[in-house]
Design an enzyme around this catalytic site. Structure first.
Site, mmCIF file in Angstrom:
data_model
loop_
_atom_site.group_PDB
_atom_site.id
_atom_site.type_symbol
_atom_site.label_atom_id
_atom_site.label_comp_id
_atom_site.label_asym_id
_atom_site.label_seq_id
_atom_site.Cartn_x
_atom_site.Cartn_y
_atom_site.Cartn_z
ATOM 1 N N CYS A 90 0.834 -1.203 0.000
ATOM 2 C CA CYS A 90 0.000 0.000 0.000
ATOM 3 C C CYS A 90 0.875 1.262 0.000
ATOM 4 C CB CYS A 90 -0.998 -0.023 1.155
ATOM 5 S SG CYS A 90 -2.398 1.104 0.868
ATOM 6 N N HIS A 180 -3.580 -4.690 0.600
ATOM 7 C CA HIS A 180 -3.084 -5.211 1.872
ATOM 8 C C HIS A 180 -3.238 -6.736 1.925
ATOM 9 C CE1 HIS A 180 -2.663 -1.274 3.863
ATOM 10 N NE2 HIS A 180 -3.735 -0.941 3.155
ATOM 11 N N GLU A 182 -1.562 -8.063 4.993
ATOM 12 C CA GLU A 182 -1.066 -8.218 6.365
ATOM 13 C C GLU A 182 -2.144 -8.054 7.424
ATOM 14 O OE1 GLU A 182 -1.121 -3.814 5.804
ATOM 15 O OE2 GLU A 182 -1.041 -5.617 4.584
#
Length: 250
Positions: A90, A180, A182
């Site tokens: 990101c 994303h 994570e």
């Protein structure tokens, strides 16, 4: 697995390594997490064989408020020049693009947020990191800026209808992911609470805890193997790396 000490740059306390950190550790990597707003970034890569840069609420060029952003861009530029494997997520991907000749602007079609899909490009088929993935992998989107122009040396690996440049590689081992991987459900819900204007653009039901829990299980099925391949890439000396999707066995 030896030779896999990774520097994790965390621009924001709101975006910790999360499950990506767990996957990297499970694959045998050692992690040094640094918050550039509080800690000095290493001047070289003597102690680290790979770099991960996470996301954050600030913009790529918000240097007046966050002067350390210039240090992260410089770190990424050095990593690319020295062929140090990078996984940038990101804001991290936007910083990677900006550091290597790309351009980042406010997203032309507005925020992109929710539990969505991206589509692999043909060039990704033989990529050692993303090649083995499904054609349309699950991702979590939550951004208001986009990479409007890739660096001249970059290879586009995935796109979405709203933002063309979703995944790319600079050189042979520096990867940027606009989305994303994570996150955890709690992280996403906190972002939604703090950014209601972005959360309003999410499709109905996608911020329900039950949906987020199920989605993150599916996210792990696709992206944990990618994290494992990244650790393998980090552990492989530059002269032994393959340019195809088949990395040397650990």
């Amino acid at each position: 697995m030896s030779g896999a000490r990774i520097l994790v740059v965390q621009p924001s306390k709101l975006d910790p390594p999360g499950q990506l950190g767990e996957w990297l550790l499970a694959a045998g990597a050692e992690l040094d997490v640094v918050l550039p707003a509080e800690d000095q970034l290493p001047a070289d890569f003597d102690r680290h064989q790979g770099v991960v840069v996470l996301g954050g609420e600030m913009g790529v060029y918000d240097d007046p408020d966050h002067p350390w952003l210039a240090d992260v861009r410089a770190l990424l530029s050095r990593a690319v020049s020295k062929r140090v494997p990078v996984l940038a997520i990101c804001l991290g991907a936007q910083l990677l693009a900006a550091a290597t000749g790309g351009q980042v602007r406010a997203a032309r079609k507005g925020p992109e947020a929710g539990t969505l899909l991206v589509a692999k490009r043909d060039a990704a088929a033989e990529d050692p990191l993303l090649g083995p993935m499904p054609l349309t992998p699950d991702v979590l989107q939550f951004h208001t800026d986009e990479i409007t122009a890739l660096p001249p040396s970059a290879q586009l690996l995935a796109s979405s209808p709203k933002c063309d440049n979703q995944a790319f590689r600079v050189g042979d081992c520096a990867y940027g992911l606009q989305f994303h991987i994570e996150t955890t459900p709690d992280i996403v819900l906190e972002w939604a609470r703090l950014s209601p204007d972005v959360a309003e653009t999410v499709r109905p039901g996608q911020l329900e805890p039950e949906h987020l829990a199920e989605f993150h299980e599916e996210l792990a099925e696709t992206w944990q193997p990618v994290a494992e391949r990244f650790v393998r890439l980090v552990s492989t000396p530059p002269e032994e790396r393959s340019t195809s999707r088949f990395l040397p066995l650990a």
